[in-house]
Design a protein around this motif. Structure first.
Motif, PDB file in Angstrom:
ATOM      1  N   ASP A 126       0.814  -1.217   0.000  1.00 45.90           N
ATOM      2  CA  ASP A 126       0.000   0.000   0.000  1.00 45.90           C
ATOM      3  C   ASP A 126       0.849   1.270   0.000  1.00 45.90           C
ATOM      4  N   GLY A 127       1.924   1.290   0.790  1.00 46.07           N
ATOM      5  CA  GLY A 127       2.709   2.520   0.952  1.00 46.07           C
ATOM      6  C   GLY A 127       3.937   2.567   0.058  1.00 46.07           C
ATOM      7  N   LEU A 128       4.797   3.545   0.331  1.00 48.95           N
ATOM      8  CA  LEU A 128       6.003   3.756  -0.468  1.00 48.95           C
ATOM      9  C   LEU A 128       6.997   2.623  -0.258  1.00 48.95           C
ATOM     10  N   ALA A 129       7.586   2.139  -1.359  1.00 48.28           N
ATOM     11  CA  ALA A 129       8.542   1.029  -1.264  1.00 48.28           C
ATOM     12  C   ALA A 129       9.677   1.184  -2.275  1.00 48.28           C
ATOM     13  N   PHE A 130      10.085   2.450  -2.514  1.00 53.29           N
ATOM     14  CA  PHE A 130      11.229   2.748  -3.388  1.00 53.29           C
ATOM     15  C   PHE A 130      11.081   2.134  -4.778  1.00 53.29           C
ATOM     16  N   GLY A 131       9.852   2.098  -5.300  1.00 50.70           N
ATOM     17  CA  GLY A 131       9.615   1.572  -6.634  1.00 50.70           C
ATOM     18  C   GLY A 131       9.685   0.062  -6.734  1.00 50.70           C
ATOM     19  N   LYS A 132       9.806  -0.642  -5.583  1.00 49.92           N
ATOM     20  CA  LYS A 132       9.986  -2.101  -5.624  1.00 49.92           C
ATOM     21  C   LYS A 132       8.822  -2.853  -4.987  1.00 49.92           C
ATOM     22  N   GLY A 133       7.758  -2.145  -4.604  1.00 50.55           N
ATOM     23  CA  GLY A 133       6.673  -2.784  -3.868  1.00 50.55           C
ATOM     24  C   GLY A 133       5.587  -3.399  -4.723  1.00 50.55           C
ATOM     25  N   VAL A 134       5.918  -3.749  -5.963  1.00 49.04           N
ATOM     26  CA  VAL A 134       4.943  -4.365  -6.873  1.00 49.04           C
ATOM     27  C   VAL A 134       5.488  -5.704  -7.350  1.00 49.04           C
ATOM     28  N   ILE A 135       4.709  -6.759  -7.137  1.00 46.57           N
ATOM     29  CA  ILE A 135       5.120  -8.109  -7.547  1.00 46.57           C
ATOM     30  C   ILE A 135       4.050  -8.695  -8.463  1.00 46.57           C
ATOM     31  N   ILE A 136       4.481  -9.260  -9.587  1.00 42.62           N
ATOM     32  CA  ILE A 136       3.557 -10.009 -10.452  1.00 42.62           C
ATOM     33  C   ILE A 136       3.735 -11.485 -10.103  1.00 42.62           C
ATOM     34  N   ALA A 137       2.750 -12.041  -9.408  1.00 42.95           N
ATOM     35  CA  ALA A 137       2.808 -13.450  -8.989  1.00 42.95           C
ATOM     36  C   ALA A 137       2.265 -14.330 -10.109  1.00 42.95           C
ATOM     37  N   GLN A 138       3.077 -15.257 -10.572  1.00 37.31           N
ATOM     38  CA  GLN A 138       2.674 -16.142 -11.669  1.00 37.31           C
ATOM     39  C   GLN A 138       1.889 -17.350 -11.164  1.00 37.31           C
ATOM     40  N   THR A 139       2.114 -17.705  -9.886  1.00 40.71           N
ATOM     41  CA  THR A 139       1.473 -18.896  -9.322  1.00 40.71           C
ATOM     42  C   THR A 139       0.955 -18.595  -7.921  1.00 40.71           C
ATOM     43  N   LEU A 140       0.110 -19.493  -7.412  1.00 39.90           N
ATOM     44  CA  LEU A 140      -0.402 -19.370  -6.049  1.00 39.90           C
ATOM     45  C   LEU A 140       0.749 -19.359  -5.049  1.00 39.90           C
ATOM     46  N   GLN A 141       1.730 -20.236  -5.239  1.00 40.49           N
ATOM     47  CA  GLN A 141       2.855 -20.319  -4.310  1.00 40.49           C
ATOM     48  C   GLN A 141       3.621 -18.996  -4.256  1.00 40.49           C
ATOM     49  N   GLU A 142       3.860 -18.404  -5.439  1.00 38.11           N
ATOM     50  CA  GLU A 142       4.554 -17.102  -5.495  1.00 38.11           C
ATOM     51  C   GLU A 142       3.745 -16.031  -4.771  1.00 38.11           C
ATOM     52  N   GLY A 143       2.433 -16.048  -4.986  1.00 31.64           N
ATOM     53  CA  GLY A 143       1.556 -15.053  -4.369  1.00 31.64           C
ATOM     54  C   GLY A 143       1.559 -15.153  -2.856  1.00 31.64           C
ATOM     55  N   VAL A 144       1.465 -16.381  -2.340  1.00 29.45           N
ATOM     56  CA  VAL A 144       1.457 -16.594  -0.885  1.00 29.45           C
ATOM     57  C   VAL A 144       2.786 -16.137  -0.285  1.00 29.45           C
ATOM     58  N   LYS A 145       3.890 -16.504  -0.937  1.00 29.44           N
ATOM     59  CA  LYS A 145       5.225 -16.099  -0.457  1.00 29.44           C
ATOM     60  C   LYS A 145       5.332 -14.576  -0.405  1.00 29.44           C
ATOM     61  N   CYS A 146       4.867 -13.928  -1.457  1.00 28.15           N
ATOM     62  CA  CYS A 146       4.916 -12.465  -1.542  1.00 28.15           C
ATOM     63  C   CYS A 146       4.100 -11.818  -0.417  1.00 28.15           C
ATOM     64  N   LEU A 147       2.884 -12.314  -0.184  1.00 32.03           N
ATOM     65  CA  LEU A 147       2.031 -11.763   0.874  1.00 32.03           C
ATOM     66  C   LEU A 147       2.674 -11.908   2.245  1.00 32.03           C
TER      67      LEU A 147
END
Length: 418
Positions: free
Chosen positions: A145-166
């Protein structure tokens, strides 16, 4: 006029280069600046996250104008503090900068004002977000939600990637408080475009379009970075699309800000996806982009400082903003390993005749050394993108330090199509 630029990166160095010859400016400071800017302005090592510290300096020096460039001080209300003390600024107040300060706010703002964007869902509970992912379609986009130096956006290709990211964002807090809440968005397909616009709260004047290369490695592989290079103009951003964006995105954003009494006088950045259904907003930024600034401003024929003064006084006219009809290519030279671990402290050699925008550098024994991930950038303008690319890479090949790294394909995909 005594003028200060807030910031220390390549973006601020380019702003410095564009305004330093304005005859109205009698003294120019950069706070905190970097060692590569010292020949062109007085660098003042203040903490730009401390508004009162900057205000104290501004009052002591009797500054006339302050250009607040980075996201942190803008979102933190530096413009409010300075203007309330009678110091004119370029940059939005805190209630306008929230467009970048909170992804959730920005998405809700777009929904309120019918501005086209991706479908989205917001979460403050890791468990609820993970449950949502179990019934979602992939790929899917997850944003802090907040500022993350341009790096706070992840494109999760799979459920596993998404869960890890969260879990990393919300529980391990890799972005601190910024990741405590997240936005999950549908994945949009199309070509990306970056559009920066001068905005004085009443009028909006888009700059020339650009295309940023965010991924660390050639072929758009690897991790997201703050940006490894950029070209302008963006060949996919046609006159027809520009008109559509003005009608469905730019003016509705301006009217939305006005209707909510949000004071936005500065640079409003639109990150767009040009989809089959039409252009949609991926994100807003409340300031100049990096490296878009280093790419776009060399093409600006108008006087940047005069534009900034007009923006501050709410006197902007679209005819004040004129760009050359040429092509531009910016290439970033980084420390190998960026955006993760990298070595610093290596001396940089470069021809003194080169126009370079320095970012992650310090001075040691009268030499510049690398001190950050993105170290410097070079930009070339020419009548064609091919010529601009060729010139930028010729310059980059003559700049050296141990473990340097750069992408070799900035603009190559476009050049091959032309």
């Amino acid at each position: 006029m005594k003028v200060a630029i807030i910031g220390s990166g390549g973006r601020e160095h380019m702003i410095l280069k564009k305004i330093k010859h304005n005859p109205k400016i009698t003294q120019l400071f950069v706070i905190p600046g970097n060692a590569g800017m010292q020949q062109e302005a007085t660098c003042v090592p203040l903490d730009i996250t401390r508004n009162e510290e900057v205000l104290g300096f501004a009052l002591e020096q009797k500054l006339d104008f302050v250009i607040v460039s980075p996201d942190n001080p803008l979102v933190g209300g530096m413009v409010d503090v300075l203007e309330e003390a009678g110091i004119a600024c370029f940059g939005p107040r805190q209630n306008g900068a929230i467009l970048e300060g909170s992804k959730i706010f920005a998405k809700d703002f777009m929904k309120r004002h019918a501005i086209p964007t991706a479908q989205y869902w917001t979460f403050s509970s890791t468990q609820e977000a993970i449950e949502f992912l179990h019934q979602a379609s992939f790929p899917i986009v997850i944003k802090a939600d907040g500022l993350a130096f341009g790096k706070g956006v992840i494109i999760a290709q799979t459920l596993q990637e998404g869960v890890k990211c969260l879990k990393e964002m919300m529980e391990e807090e890799i972005f601190g408080e910024s990741g405590k809440q997240v936005v999950i968005e549908e994945f949009l397909e199309g070509k990306e475009a970056s559009i920066l616009a001068f905005c004085d709260g009443k009028n909006i004047a888009p700059m020339i379009s650009s295309m940023d290369y965010k991924k660390a490695l050639d072929g758009d592989q690897g991790l997201n970075t703050g940006g490894m290079g950029c070209i302008a103009p963006n060949p996919y951003y046609t006159k027809e699309i520009a008109q559509k964006c003005m009608e469905t995105i730019f003016l509705p954003t301006l009217k939305g800000l006005q209707s909510e009494n949000r004071d936005f006088r500065g640079c409003l950045y639109f990150g767009l996806m040009l989809t089959k259904e039409g252009p949609k907003v991926i994100e807003y930024n409340c300031r100049f982009g990096d490296p878009e600034t280093q790419t776009i401003l060399p093409l600006l024929k108008s006087d940047l400082f005069e534009i900034m003064l007009k923006v501050s006084k709410r006197e902007l006219r679209t005819e004040d903003v004129i760009f050359e009809e040429k092509a531009s290519c910016c290439v970033v030279l980084a420390s190998s390993g960026y955006p993760k671990d990298f070595e610093v402290g290596h001396p940089i050699t470069y021809p003194s005749s080169f126009e370079i925008c320095f970012a992650g550098v310090k001075e040691k024994d009268h030499h510049l050394i690398n001190s950050g991930g993105r170290v410097l950038s070079v930009t070339s303008i020419a009548s064609t993108l091919q010529e601009a690319r060729q010139e930028s890479y010729q310059k980059i090949s003559q700049i050296d330090f141990k473990n340097r790294y750069y992408r070799t394909d900035i603009g190559k995909d476009i050049e091959e199509q032309q």
